[in-house]
Motif scaffolding. Sequence first.
Motif, short mmCIF file in Angstrom:
data_model
loop_
_atom_site.label_atom_id
_atom_site.label_comp_id
_atom_site.label_asym_id
_atom_site.label_seq_id
_atom_site.Cartn_x
_atom_site.Cartn_y
_atom_site.Cartn_z
N ASP A 142 0.87 -1.18 0.00
CA ASP A 142 0.00 0.00 0.00
C ASP A 142 0.90 1.23 0.00
N ASP A 143 0.46 2.29 -0.65
CA ASP A 143 1.30 3.49 -0.72
C ASP A 143 1.20 4.37 0.51
N ASP A 184 4.35 0.31 -3.64
CA ASP A 184 3.75 0.40 -4.97
C ASP A 184 3.88 -0.94 -5.68
N GLY A 185 3.29 -1.03 -6.86
CA GLY A 185 3.27 -2.29 -7.58
C GLY A 185 4.64 -2.76 -8.01
N ASP A 242 -3.15 -2.96 -2.24
CA ASP A 242 -4.04 -1.88 -2.64
C ASP A 242 -4.14 -1.86 -4.16
N HIS A 270 -5.06 1.15 -6.07
CA HIS A 270 -4.61 2.42 -6.62
C HIS A 270 -3.31 2.86 -5.97
N MET A 271 -2.21 2.71 -6.69
CA MET A 271 -0.89 3.10 -6.21
C MET A 271 -0.09 3.68 -7.37
N PRO A 272 0.86 4.57 -7.07
CA PRO A 272 1.72 5.10 -8.13
C PRO A 272 2.77 4.07 -8.54
N ASN A 302 0.20 0.13 -10.62
CA ASN A 302 -0.93 -0.06 -9.71
C ASN A 302 -1.12 -1.54 -9.35
N GLY A 303 -2.07 -1.78 -8.47
CA GLY A 303 -2.28 -3.13 -7.96
C GLY A 303 -2.68 -4.13 -9.02
N THR A 356 -9.31 -2.09 -1.25
CA THR A 356 -9.69 -0.84 -1.89
C THR A 356 -10.66 -0.06 -1.02
N ASN A 410 -13.01 -2.82 -11.28
CA ASN A 410 -11.81 -3.29 -10.60
C ASN A 410 -12.02 -4.66 -9.99
#
Length: 217
Positions: free
Chosen positions: A10-11, A37-38, A56, A58-60, A63-64, A84, A91
């Motif tokens: 998770d970010d 992040d991913g 997660d 949504h990550m920079p 993403n997941g 999420t 998703n």
Amino acid sequence: MQPTKTLIVDDHALFRQGVRNVIEPEEDFEVVGEAEDGTEALAKARELKPDLILMDIHMPHGNGLEAVSAIKGELPGVRIIMLTVHDEDENLFEAIKRGAEGFLSKNVRAKDLLNSLRGAMRGEAAISRRMAGKIFQEFARLAEMEAGYITGQLTPREKDVLQKMSEGLSNREIGLSLSIRENTVKVHVANILRKLQVRTRTEAAARAQRWGLHKGD
């Protein structure tokens, strides 16, 4: 029995710490690492070989959803549960298509989270009741689309014959009911089996029942 090696992705550091605080006291879990992040998740998964990843969406920097595909491609045995804030349908289904074993809201209670994770390690799907309902709705929608497609492939007479087949009538009885020859019925039945891609009358009748085709148009 060895504890489940778990990677938290998770970010937000505060959220990762919160999940760690829930999992670490449990004897059957061991948090072996974290990632923000991913891209880092893939690197940590390669290094740590976790049994379970909580990730997660949504990550920079990857993403997941992208990370699920990459990790599953290299480590197909790892179980991945997506986390999420929002229950976006796209998703949910995309995560499942990419190989995720679960999809949970971040507001899940600690006890329910642990139960879901343990269930996932037993081979159960880790999803909330609400999300399970969405999946069933999607299956129903796909079944309706399938039925519409098949209905479009059948001629009006074939639909009539299929309806009679679903009622358990023999070829002779169908012929008498529709005022057509028994040999003609046999031809229609053969065409129906081919179009429905089934081998037996029973399978064809079952599909008619499932799709509602037995009721006629």
